[in-house]
Design a protein around this motif. Structure first.
Motif, PDB file in Angstrom:
ATOM      1  N   GLU A 102       0.832  -1.206   0.000  1.00  0.00           N
ATOM      2  CA  GLU A 102       0.000   0.000   0.000  1.00  0.00           C
ATOM      3  C   GLU A 102       0.864   1.253   0.000  1.00  0.00           C
ATOM      4  OE1 GLU A 102      -2.532   0.912   3.320  1.00  0.00           O
ATOM      5  OE2 GLU A 102      -0.969   0.537   4.818  1.00  0.00           O
ATOM      6  N   ILE A 103       0.261   2.311  -0.531  1.00  0.00           N
ATOM      7  CA  ILE A 103       0.868   3.636  -0.496  1.00  0.00           C
ATOM      8  C   ILE A 103       0.052   4.481   0.466  1.00  0.00           C
ATOM      9  CG2 ILE A 103       1.452   5.723  -1.793  1.00  0.00           C
ATOM     10  CD1 ILE A 103       1.700   4.007  -4.300  1.00  0.00           C
ATOM     11  N   VAL A 104       0.691   4.904   1.544  1.00  0.00           N
ATOM     12  CA  VAL A 104       0.056   5.805   2.503  1.00  0.00           C
ATOM     13  C   VAL A 104       0.652   7.188   2.282  1.00  0.00           C
ATOM     14  CG1 VAL A 104      -0.299   6.367   4.931  1.00  0.00           C
ATOM     15  CG2 VAL A 104      -0.329   3.980   4.178  1.00  0.00           C
ATOM     16  N   ALA A 105      -0.198   8.161   1.975  1.00  0.00           N
ATOM     17  CA  ALA A 105       0.273   9.522   1.713  1.00  0.00           C
ATOM     18  C   ALA A 105       0.079  10.380   2.950  1.00  0.00           C
ATOM     19  CB  ALA A 105      -0.478  10.129   0.531  1.00  0.00           C
ATOM     20  N   LEU A 142       5.558   5.166   2.137  1.00  0.00           N
ATOM     21  CA  LEU A 142       5.055   6.364   2.806  1.00  0.00           C
ATOM     22  C   LEU A 142       5.405   7.542   1.920  1.00  0.00           C
ATOM     23  CD1 LEU A 142       3.674   7.674   5.256  1.00  0.00           C
ATOM     24  CD2 LEU A 142       5.944   7.908   6.298  1.00  0.00           C
ATOM     25  N   LEU A 143       4.391   8.120   1.308  1.00  0.00           N
ATOM     26  CA  LEU A 143       4.558   9.235   0.379  1.00  0.00           C
ATOM     27  C   LEU A 143       4.272  10.533   1.112  1.00  0.00           C
ATOM     28  CD1 LEU A 143       4.737  10.476  -2.552  1.00  0.00           C
ATOM     29  CD2 LEU A 143       2.264  10.074  -2.684  1.00  0.00           C
ATOM     30  N   LEU A 158      -2.024   8.727  -6.129  1.00  0.00           N
ATOM     31  CA  LEU A 158      -1.197   7.576  -5.769  1.00  0.00           C
ATOM     32  C   LEU A 158      -1.645   6.847  -4.511  1.00  0.00           C
ATOM     33  CD1 LEU A 158       2.430   8.915  -6.438  1.00  0.00           C
ATOM     34  CD2 LEU A 158       1.105   7.344  -7.847  1.00  0.00           C
ATOM     35  N   ALA A 159      -2.273   7.547  -3.582  1.00  0.00           N
ATOM     36  CA  ALA A 159      -2.486   6.987  -2.247  1.00  0.00           C
ATOM     37  C   ALA A 159      -3.583   5.938  -2.211  1.00  0.00           C
ATOM     38  CB  ALA A 159      -2.814   8.105  -1.264  1.00  0.00           C
ATOM     39  N   ASP A 160      -3.375   4.944  -1.356  1.00  0.00           N
ATOM     40  CA  ASP A 160      -4.450   4.038  -0.957  1.00  0.00           C
ATOM     41  C   ASP A 160      -5.147   4.577   0.291  1.00  0.00           C
ATOM     42  OD1 ASP A 160      -4.002   1.751  -2.860  1.00  0.00           O
ATOM     43  OD2 ASP A 160      -2.029   1.844  -1.923  1.00  0.00           O
ATOM     44  N   ARG A 161      -4.383   5.266   1.123  1.00  0.00           N
ATOM     45  CA  ARG A 161      -4.923   5.980   2.275  1.00  0.00           C
ATOM     46  C   ARG A 161      -4.205   7.325   2.385  1.00  0.00           C
ATOM     47  NH1 ARG A 161      -3.679   3.974   7.348  1.00  0.00           N
ATOM     48  NH2 ARG A 161      -2.078   2.509   6.617  1.00  0.00           N
ATOM     49  N   ILE A 162      -4.913   8.334   2.882  1.00  0.00           N
ATOM     50  CA  ILE A 162      -4.320   9.661   3.062  1.00  0.00           C
ATOM     51  C   ILE A 162      -4.414  10.040   4.537  1.00  0.00           C
ATOM     52  CG2 ILE A 162      -4.429  12.106   2.450  1.00  0.00           C
ATOM     53  CD1 ILE A 162      -5.849  11.254  -0.150  1.00  0.00           C
ATOM     54  N   LEU A 163      -3.270  10.354   5.131  1.00  0.00           N
ATOM     55  CA  LEU A 163      -3.219  10.880   6.486  1.00  0.00           C
ATOM     56  C   LEU A 163      -2.889  12.362   6.407  1.00  0.00           C
ATOM     57  CD1 LEU A 163      -1.083   8.090   8.239  1.00  0.00           C
ATOM     58  CD2 LEU A 163      -3.579   8.246   8.074  1.00  0.00           C
ATOM     59  N   VAL A 164      -3.621  13.170   7.149  1.00  0.00           N
ATOM     60  CA  VAL A 164      -3.373  14.617   7.160  1.00  0.00           C
ATOM     61  C   VAL A 164      -2.666  14.978   8.457  1.00  0.00           C
ATOM     62  CG1 VAL A 164      -4.421  16.905   7.179  1.00  0.00           C
ATOM     63  CG2 VAL A 164      -5.328  15.139   5.669  1.00  0.00           C
TER      64      VAL A 164
END
Length: 489
Positions: A268-271, A439-440, A451-457
């Motif tokens: 996974e890509i977590v942004a 981790l993007l 790109l993200a599978d999940r986005i953390l702010v």
């Protein structure tokens, strides 16, 4: 050949964008205009008259100013001192007249909407304010031709909007502006005409009216470009990164990361999205082993590496595409082969019994340079001689080639052209599909959502919300500025 028979014209009161792939010759062309390089043939005309621009001082005398991608400011000096440096106002007796300098700076800043504090010290102001200082330096010297080299590369969305207001005011005042950029949306927003270079040659000059991002991308790279990367569904693996209640201080000793907990699973890509300066830099450095944490844990595939340093973190399977390629990503005085070997030079087959295997190091470098389409040099070329975008490709090639469990991608496409961005995005998705965790960290909302599978702010050093990749820009913007976040569905 960096520039091959290029014709380029600029009119008073227009913004003329210069587009091209990394290494297409954009900065070389403008460096000739500014007197940093000398052309082998051809001529430069200013106001219809042939001129010989053999130095920046000559360019300044002709009314040409240039704001470089990497700012040319003295950090410990004030705004006024930087602006008047080399052209200081004097009182009787030859003494420096600081008040007169500050008065002229205020006058120019009010005239064009360039909000700066003349008495502030450069190292204490934001990147956007530093750029305004660079523009004021040129205006202080009566520049009527202004060259901006990648002016938005390090700016937030708000700072970019403020810059565009300044450029519109300058255009209205009759200043001719060259706007070098890779960001097609920004070019369409601010430019009047666009000239596209490809491999040192001019492809075309077109008006912005009727142009699209796709049409400009096609002119740049000579083919259709996928502006939205395809991202197939993939199965998630075990956690490769687990951060627990991490507390990190910045260089001033202030809390930058405040109790952050997050995880990234294989596949996974977590942004991590947020306005610049909200703890992203310190968080990434702590995960990469570059900065000590006050407390908390950083586990790579279950192994706690917090506080154990860079080598232990690398050995645990972490690769790091650094935010600043010149400061953290490369040794500029090393060759490309040496830079590409920085992670594995201690291990076979790059070395045996403490001796480097130069032949293998060079052949490996040639393969990676070809695979990642690095242009402008060979394995023996110094990293300092490449364009910024090609330097970035070298950093990305080295880190991905190390076959990491976790890839920290911090601003991985900063300074890249649209074709290179497409390539990097595809590689990141391919690494994700191979089961790596990514981790993007990016300031580009389109890149994050693509790109993200999940986005953390992140806001003020805390994770304030988790969002799905189809979250709207408005939802993310609210969370990024301190509004209430929400959990991903």
């Amino acid at each position: 050949m960096a520039n091959d028979g290029i014709d380029f014209d600029l009119r008073p009161g227009e913004v003329h964008a210069l587009l091209g792939e990394n290494g297409a010759g954009k900065s070389t062309l403008m460096s000739i205009l500014y007197g940093l390089y000398r052309p082998d043939e051809g001529e430069v005309r200013v106001k219809g008259e042939p001129v010989h621009v053999d130095s920046p001082s000559k360019a300044i005398d002709l009314g040409i100013g240039m704001v470089h991608q990497h700012f040319m400011l003295v950090p410990v000096m004030s705004v006024t001192e930087n602006i008047v440096l080399g052209g200081e106002p004097r009182r009787r007796g030859g003494l420096l007249d600081v008040r007169e300098g500050a008065r002229r700076v205020r006058e120019l800043s009010e005239r064009y909407g360039l909000a700066v504090d003349p008495d502030a010290v450069i190292e204490d102001i934001s990147v956007g304010a530093q750029q305004r200082v660079e523009i004021l330096k040129t205006l202080y010297r009566d520049a009527r031709i202004l060259v901006l080299d990648e002016p938005t590369a390090v700016l937030t969305a708000q700072e970019t909007a403020e810059l565009f207001e300044v450029l519109r005011a300058l255009r209205t005042d009759g200043v001719a502006i060259v706007f070098i950029s890779h960001k097609l949306g920004e070019v369409l927003e601010i430019a009047d005409r666009v000239t596209v270079l490809r491999r040192g040659k001019k492809v075309d000059t077109v008006p912005v009216e009727g142009a699209t991002e796709q049409s400009l991308a096609r002119l740049m790279v000579g083919r259709d470009v996928l502006l939205q990367v395809e991202k197939p569904e993939t199965g998630l693996g075990a956690p490769v990164l687990e951060v627990g209640d991490l507390q990190v201080r910045d260089d001033r000793g202030l809390e930058a990361v405040r109790g952050v907990s997050l995880n990234v699973r294989g596949g996974e890509i977590v942004a991590l999205a947020g306005v610049d300066g909200n703890g992203q830099h310190e968080l990434v450095e702590a995960i990469a082993g570059l900065r000590d944490a006050e407390s908390g844990t950083v586990a790579i595939a279950g192994e706690d590496v917090c506080g154990r340093g860079v080598r232990a973190t690398c050995d645990a399977g972490v690769a790091h595409i650094a935010e600043d390629r010149q400061l953290r990503g490369l040794v500029l005085d090393f060759t490309l082969a040496e830079n590409l070997a920085l992670r594995e030079y201690r291990s076979p087959p790059l070395s045996r019994a403490g001796w480097l295997n130069i032949g293998h190091m060079n052949s490996r470098a040639r393969s990676l340079l070809q695979e990642f389409d690095v242009r402008g040099g060979s394995e023996s070329t110094l990293a300092a001689s490449l364009s910024g975008g090609n330097q970035q490709k070298v950093c990305i090639a080295r880190e991905i080639a190390s076959n990491p469990q976790l890839l920290l991608a911090h601003q991985p496409t900063r300074g890249l052209d649209v074709g290179a961005i497409e390539f990097v995005h595809r590689r990141l998705v391919a690494e994700r599909d191979r089961g790596r965790g990514i981790l993007l960290v990016s300031l580009e909302s389109e890149e994050v959502r693509s790109l993200a599978d999940r986005i953390l702010v992140i806001y003020e050093g805390r994770i304030v919300g988790e969002f799905p990749p189809d979250a709207s820009e408005e939802e993310l913007g609210v969370a990024m500025t301190g509004g209430k976040g929400q959990a991903a569905a």
